[in-house]
Write an enzyme that holds these catalytic residues in place. Structure first.
Site, PDB file in Angstrom:
ATOM      1  N   HIS A 165       0.812  -1.229   0.000  1.00 39.84           N
ATOM      2  CA  HIS A 165       0.000   0.000   0.000  1.00 39.84           C
ATOM      3  C   HIS A 165       0.844   1.277   0.000  1.00 39.84           C
ATOM      4  O   HIS A 165       0.380   2.337  -0.434  1.00 39.84           O
ATOM      5  CB  HIS A 165      -0.935  -0.012   1.209  1.00 39.84           C
ATOM      6  N   ASP A 405      -9.386  -2.802 -20.375  1.00 41.01           N
ATOM      7  CA  ASP A 405      -9.567  -3.518 -21.650  1.00 41.01           C
ATOM      8  C   ASP A 405      -8.291  -4.295 -21.997  1.00 41.01           C
ATOM      9  O   ASP A 405      -7.272  -3.700 -22.337  1.00 41.01           O
ATOM     10  CB  ASP A 405      -9.901  -2.508 -22.748  1.00 41.01           C
TER      11      ASP A 405
END
Length: 471
Positions: A165, A405
């Site tokens: 993180h 995509d």
């Protein structure tokens, strides 16, 4: 000839806290197509090997003032830009005991919300049994802070981009995904340099407040924090937690928006702007508080990206800042007040975001973070009462993970976009109870939410959802 020493970069101030060093993030994307794993590996590596982006391939080390990032001057096969693992399973996804439990936008409910799964069922498959969890899994190895795991089936592919993180928040993830796609599509020339690669542009944020933070005086004192920790420490650190995935269908969202706006109009707050996030947060918070007595103090806390506000002075517009760059807004109520109106609660959430998201309020809030930084680092400030029930949200819609995509990496050539059929956000390390992530909106307009709750509390939410409660 000896290799050139690593470039050493101290962690940015707001990256260097106990929470961010204790959590590894996993953005899991499930595709109903066979994708070339080697193409994914090579293109992500090419991004990380680029100037300023190589920080994502850093190794974590203990430094004099916390942790430092050690960036190889040159990535090699023995010191790669990313951690990588490919698992190939000679079966269809539906035949795998864990993969078959993963929900999808195709199987999502059409008109009412539902709890559709438990991320614990697919975590080991998607993340690996030996997945890194906290900073200790990185410091003690030569593991890059960014990694990729690909699980291939005969008819599907699971893609897991993971990172400690300290490297990025949700909008940092968006920058990584957007520019990875540019490499995949052969558009490397369009990739910009990162801002704040080896220096901290937020190093003075919070040092120059010109006004008082709106909720000043309501934060937990040191004694209040100790009292809160005593009341809730067991459930946070040790107690049983349960994770669930909730699907909120597009049709249900449309009806929720109508209810919220009508209730605001009825209260004289006509034409108040609301986002889907405001409505979802209000709706789900009422479910999450359903087990509480009426007078119980409650706090609804949300993460907010600071990037747009900081473009006024600290961050150049349109340049990726891959780091942690968010503040928080909180709404303080009682359970009885939360129950009064979905619309009013959504409106109050929107007003809090608008108020606490200004440049001056961000400066004031970060000043309070700095004032409370010892001993855990610049952690979020909690507002409310020591006996409150606290829940938190992070909305990943703008990261657009649901719209990544990967058609350019398909084994079979295709001329149409390939979006995930499901996205899951798994955290390794600390599992904070009653912390929820709105993982995003899929291509069909459905919203998805995931989060941990103390053992037994998901049952209350499930019961109300089954009763078709909409307001």
């Amino acid at each position: 000839m000896a290799a050139e020493p690593d470039l050493i970069i101290p962690l940015h101030y707001f990256d260097n806290n106990t929470m961010f060093t204790s959590i590894t993030m996993h953005a899991i994307m499930v595709y109903d197509e066979v994708i070339d794993p080697e193409k994914l590996r090579t293109t992500l590596s090419q991004l990380v090997e680029r100037e300023t982006w190589q920080k994502l391939g850093a190794r974590l080390r203990k430094g004099k003032n916390g942790h430092d990032l050690h960036v190889p001057r040159k990535f090699t096969t023995t010191r790669s830009a990313i951690a990588y693992k490919h698992v190939s399973l000679d079966m269809k996804k539906a035949k795998h005991p864990a993969a078959s439990r993963i929900p999808s936008s195709k199987s999502a409910p059409k008109d009412r919300p539902a709890i559709v799964g438990n991320p614990e069922d697919w975590t080991e498959l998607c993340c690996g049994a030996d997945a890194p969890k906290t900073s200790s899994d990185y410091v003690g190895s030569d593991r890059p802070i960014t990694g990729l795991r690909v699980v291939s089936f005969k008819d599907a592919t699971i893609v897991n981009l993971h990172w400690l993180h300290i490297a990025a928040d949700a909008m940092g993830l968006k920058a990584i995904l957007d520019n990875w796609m540019l490499v995949l599509q052969g558009r490397e020339a369009e990739i910009p340099l990162q801002h704040g690669f080896d220096e901290d542009p937020l190093r003075e944020l919070g040092l120059h407040p010109t006004e008082t933070f709106d909720l000043a005086g309501s934060e937990l004192s040191k004694w209040g924090t100790a009292s809160y920790a005593l009341r809730n420490g067991y459930s946070i650190a040790i107690g049983k937690k349960e994770n669930r995935t909730v699907c909120i269908p597009a049709l249900f969202m449309k009806n929720l928006r109508k209810v919220a706006h009508q209730e605001l109009n009825d209260q004289g707050r006509k034409n108040q702007f609301l986002t889907d996030n405001d409505v979802i947060t209000a709706w789900f918070s009422r479910l999450a508080f359903s087990h509480l007595p009426p007078e119980k103090p409650v706090t609804i806390m949300q993460a907010m990206s600071m990037r747009r506000a900081l473009e006024q002075d600290l961050l150049p517009p349109g340049t990726p800042f891959v780091s942690n760059c968010h503040s928080f807004t909180s709404v303080l109520r009682t359970k009885k007040e939360v129950d009064q109106s979905l619309g009013l609660l959504a409106g109050d959430i929107r007003q809090g975001i608008n108020k606490h998201g200004t440049r001056k309020q961000i400066e004031a809030y970060c000043g309070r973070v700095r004032a409370n930084a010892w001993p855990l680092g610049p952690m979020p400030v909690f507002f409310g009462q020591s006996n409150m029930h606290h829940i938190g949200y992070s909305n990943w819609k703008k990261a657009q993970v649901n719209l990544v995509d990967l058609s350019a990496a398909c084994v079979s050539k295709r001329d149409t976009p390939l979006h995930p059929s499901f996205v899951s956000q798994v955290q390794g390390g600390i599992a904070y109870p009653d912390g929820f992530i709105i993982t995003g909106e899929d291509a069909q307009g459905n919203y998805w939410l995931e989060g941990y709750r103390p053992g037994g509390l998901w049952l209350h939410v499930e019961k109300l959802i089954e009763e078709d409660i909409t307001s």
